[in-house]
Design a protein around this motif. Sequence first.
Motif, PDB file in Angstrom:
ATOM      1  N   GLY A  53      10.247  -5.633 -27.377  1.00  0.00           N
ATOM      2  CA  GLY A  53      11.121  -5.882 -26.236  1.00  0.00           C
ATOM      3  C   GLY A  53      12.551  -5.467 -26.530  1.00  0.00           C
ATOM      4  N   GLY A  54      12.996  -5.743 -27.744  1.00  0.00           N
ATOM      5  CA  GLY A  54      14.342  -5.330 -28.153  1.00  0.00           C
ATOM      6  C   GLY A  54      14.467  -3.815 -28.201  1.00  0.00           C
ATOM      7  N   LEU A  55      13.429  -3.164 -28.695  1.00  0.00           N
ATOM      8  CA  LEU A  55      13.441  -1.695 -28.723  1.00  0.00           C
ATOM      9  C   LEU A  55      13.440  -1.145 -27.304  1.00  0.00           C
ATOM     10  CD1 LEU A  55      10.852  -1.005 -31.563  1.00  0.00           C
ATOM     11  CD2 LEU A  55      13.336  -0.738 -31.677  1.00  0.00           C
ATOM     12  N   GLY A  56      12.679  -1.765 -26.430  1.00  0.00           N
ATOM     13  CA  GLY A  56      12.636  -1.332 -25.034  1.00  0.00           C
ATOM     14  C   GLY A  56      13.976  -1.505 -24.346  1.00  0.00           C
ATOM     15  N   TYR A  63      14.038   8.929 -13.636  1.00  0.00           N
ATOM     16  CA  TYR A  63      12.914   9.773 -14.039  1.00  0.00           C
ATOM     17  C   TYR A  63      11.772   8.940 -14.603  1.00  0.00           C
ATOM     18  CZ  TYR A  63       9.954  12.831 -16.725  1.00  0.00           C
ATOM     19  OH  TYR A  63       8.860  13.457 -17.243  1.00  0.00           O
ATOM     20  N   TRP A  64      12.061   8.068 -15.581  1.00  0.00           N
ATOM     21  CA  TRP A  64      11.007   7.309 -16.238  1.00  0.00           C
ATOM     22  C   TRP A  64      10.374   6.293 -15.301  1.00  0.00           C
ATOM     23  CZ3 TRP A  64       8.483   9.293 -19.913  1.00  0.00           C
ATOM     24  CH2 TRP A  64       9.101  10.185 -20.785  1.00  0.00           C
ATOM     25  N   CYS A  65      11.152   5.712 -14.409  1.00  0.00           N
ATOM     26  CA  CYS A  65      10.563   4.797 -13.425  1.00  0.00           C
ATOM     27  C   CYS A  65       9.672   5.563 -12.453  1.00  0.00           C
ATOM     28  CB  CYS A  65      11.654   4.032 -12.673  1.00  0.00           C
ATOM     29  SG  CYS A  65      12.375   2.705 -13.643  1.00  0.00           S
ATOM     30  N   PHE A  66      10.123   6.733 -12.020  1.00  0.00           N
ATOM     31  CA  PHE A  66       9.315   7.559 -11.123  1.00  0.00           C
ATOM     32  C   PHE A  66       8.029   7.996 -11.820  1.00  0.00           C
ATOM     33  CE2 PHE A  66       8.060  11.666  -9.351  1.00  0.00           C
ATOM     34  CZ  PHE A  66       7.918  11.325  -8.011  1.00  0.00           C
ATOM     35  N   ALA A  67       8.146   8.465 -13.058  1.00  0.00           N
ATOM     36  CA  ALA A  67       6.977   8.928 -13.811  1.00  0.00           C
ATOM     37  C   ALA A  67       5.969   7.803 -14.018  1.00  0.00           C
ATOM     38  CB  ALA A  67       7.415   9.501 -15.154  1.00  0.00           C
ATOM     39  N   ALA A  68       6.481   6.583 -14.238  1.00  0.00           N
ATOM     40  CA  ALA A  68       5.608   5.431 -14.457  1.00  0.00           C
ATOM     41  C   ALA A  68       5.176   4.776 -13.152  1.00  0.00           C
ATOM     42  CB  ALA A  68       6.322   4.404 -15.340  1.00  0.00           C
ATOM     43  N   MET A  69       5.726   5.264 -12.035  1.00  0.00           N
ATOM     44  CA  MET A  69       5.442   4.708 -10.705  1.00  0.00           C
ATOM     45  C   MET A  69       5.723   3.202 -10.670  1.00  0.00           C
ATOM     46  SD  MET A  69       2.153   6.930  -9.474  1.00  0.00           S
ATOM     47  CE  MET A  69       1.047   6.367 -10.738  1.00  0.00           C
ATOM     48  N   THR A  70       6.940   2.837 -11.076  1.00  0.00           N
ATOM     49  CA  THR A  70       7.336   1.441 -11.124  1.00  0.00           C
ATOM     50  C   THR A  70       8.842   1.316 -10.959  1.00  0.00           C
ATOM     51  OG1 THR A  70       7.214  -0.602 -12.429  1.00  0.00           O
ATOM     52  CG2 THR A  70       7.615   1.425 -13.653  1.00  0.00           C
ATOM     53  N   VAL A 116      10.081  -1.448 -12.575  1.00  0.00           N
ATOM     54  CA  VAL A 116      10.245  -2.436 -13.643  1.00  0.00           C
ATOM     55  C   VAL A 116      10.514  -1.712 -14.966  1.00  0.00           C
ATOM     56  CG1 VAL A 116       9.123  -4.335 -14.879  1.00  0.00           C
ATOM     57  CG2 VAL A 116       8.682  -3.996 -12.436  1.00  0.00           C
ATOM     58  N   PRO A 117      11.692  -1.926 -15.563  1.00  0.00           N
ATOM     59  CA  PRO A 117      12.020  -1.241 -16.814  1.00  0.00           C
ATOM     60  C   PRO A 117      10.985  -1.436 -17.929  1.00  0.00           C
ATOM     61  CG  PRO A 117      13.993  -2.209 -15.907  1.00  0.00           C
ATOM     62  CD  PRO A 117      12.842  -2.696 -15.059  1.00  0.00           C
ATOM     63  N   ALA A 118      10.429  -2.627 -18.061  1.00  0.00           N
ATOM     64  CA  ALA A 118       9.435  -2.874 -19.116  1.00  0.00           C
ATOM     65  C   ALA A 118       8.192  -2.011 -18.915  1.00  0.00           C
ATOM     66  CB  ALA A 118       9.054  -4.353 -19.158  1.00  0.00           C
ATOM     67  N   GLU A 119       7.816  -1.784 -17.668  1.00  0.00           N
ATOM     68  CA  GLU A 119       6.661  -0.928 -17.398  1.00  0.00           C
ATOM     69  C   GLU A 119       7.001   0.537 -17.663  1.00  0.00           C
ATOM     70  OE1 GLU A 119       5.298  -1.852 -13.451  1.00  0.00           O
ATOM     71  OE2 GLU A 119       4.909  -3.935 -13.998  1.00  0.00           O
ATOM     72  N   ALA A 120       8.238   0.928 -17.364  1.00  0.00           N
ATOM     73  CA  ALA A 120       8.677   2.293 -17.681  1.00  0.00           C
ATOM     74  C   ALA A 120       8.681   2.501 -19.190  1.00  0.00           C
ATOM     75  CB  ALA A 120      10.062   2.556 -17.100  1.00  0.00           C
ATOM     76  N   TRP A 121       9.103   1.492 -19.946  1.00  0.00           N
ATOM     77  CA  TRP A 121       9.096   1.543 -21.410  1.00  0.00           C
ATOM     78  C   TRP A 121       7.659   1.689 -21.924  1.00  0.00           C
ATOM     79  CZ3 TRP A 121      10.915   2.552 -25.917  1.00  0.00           C
ATOM     80  CH2 TRP A 121      10.540   1.867 -27.068  1.00  0.00           C
ATOM     81  N   ARG A 122       6.749   0.920 -21.375  1.00  0.00           N
ATOM     82  CA  ARG A 122       5.339   0.993 -21.774  1.00  0.00           C
ATOM     83  C   ARG A 122       4.790   2.402 -21.494  1.00  0.00           C
ATOM     84  NH1 ARG A 122       3.275  -2.754 -18.546  1.00  0.00           N
ATOM     85  NH2 ARG A 122       4.242  -4.340 -19.808  1.00  0.00           N
ATOM     86  N   TYR A 123       5.132   2.958 -20.340  1.00  0.00           N
ATOM     87  CA  TYR A 123       4.689   4.304 -20.006  1.00  0.00           C
ATOM     88  C   TYR A 123       5.310   5.319 -20.967  1.00  0.00           C
ATOM     89  CZ  TYR A 123       3.983   8.671 -17.596  1.00  0.00           C
ATOM     90  OH  TYR A 123       3.639   9.961 -17.306  1.00  0.00           O
ATOM     91  N   PHE A 124       6.600   5.211 -21.211  1.00  0.00           N
ATOM     92  CA  PHE A 124       7.287   6.109 -22.141  1.00  0.00           C
ATOM     93  C   PHE A 124       6.578   6.121 -23.491  1.00  0.00           C
ATOM     94  CE2 PHE A 124      10.326   6.460 -25.650  1.00  0.00           C
ATOM     95  CZ  PHE A 124      10.831   7.734 -25.432  1.00  0.00           C
ATOM     96  N   LYS A 125       6.246   4.934 -24.000  1.00  0.00           N
ATOM     97  CA  LYS A 125       5.564   4.862 -25.292  1.00  0.00           C
ATOM     98  C   LYS A 125       4.196   5.518 -25.232  1.00  0.00           C
ATOM     99  CE  LYS A 125       5.702   0.505 -25.811  1.00  0.00           C
ATOM    100  NZ  LYS A 125       5.422  -0.813 -26.368  1.00  0.00           N
ATOM    101  N   SER A 126       3.511   5.412 -24.089  1.00  0.00           N
ATOM    102  CA  SER A 126       2.166   5.975 -23.978  1.00  0.00           C
ATOM    103  C   SER A 126       2.173   7.501 -23.965  1.00  0.00           C
ATOM    104  CB  SER A 126       1.451   5.440 -22.735  1.00  0.00           C
ATOM    105  OG  SER A 126       1.934   6.052 -21.559  1.00  0.00           O
ATOM    106  N   VAL A 127       3.261   8.098 -23.512  1.00  0.00           N
ATOM    107  CA  VAL A 127       3.313   9.562 -23.447  1.00  0.00           C
ATOM    108  C   VAL A 127       4.127  10.178 -24.581  1.00  0.00           C
ATOM    109  CG1 VAL A 127       2.912   9.645 -20.969  1.00  0.00           C
ATOM    110  CG2 VAL A 127       5.250   9.615 -21.821  1.00  0.00           C
TER     111      VAL A 127
END
Length: 65
Positions: A15-18, A32-39, A41-52
């Motif tokens: 969470g701190g890293l996110g 960009y990251w929210c659009f790419a993650a379709m959210t 919510v910053p935490a969900e964008a972070w989760r998506y960023f890590k996945s790609v």
Amino acid sequence: MNTSELRAPQGDVDGGLGMAWWNALTERDRRYWCFAAMTAVPAEAWRYFKSVTRDEEKSKVVCVE
């Protein structure tokens, strides 16, 4: 108190890293990251960023035109 009690749980570290990742982004990169993650919510964008961006070098990717 031993040292294992002083360590933050894994979720807190991630969470701190996110939060650091999100705070370092420009508004444009955040969009960009929210659009790419379709959210929115910053935490969900972070989760998506890590996945790609699984490896260390890819984690330096930013939105460019």
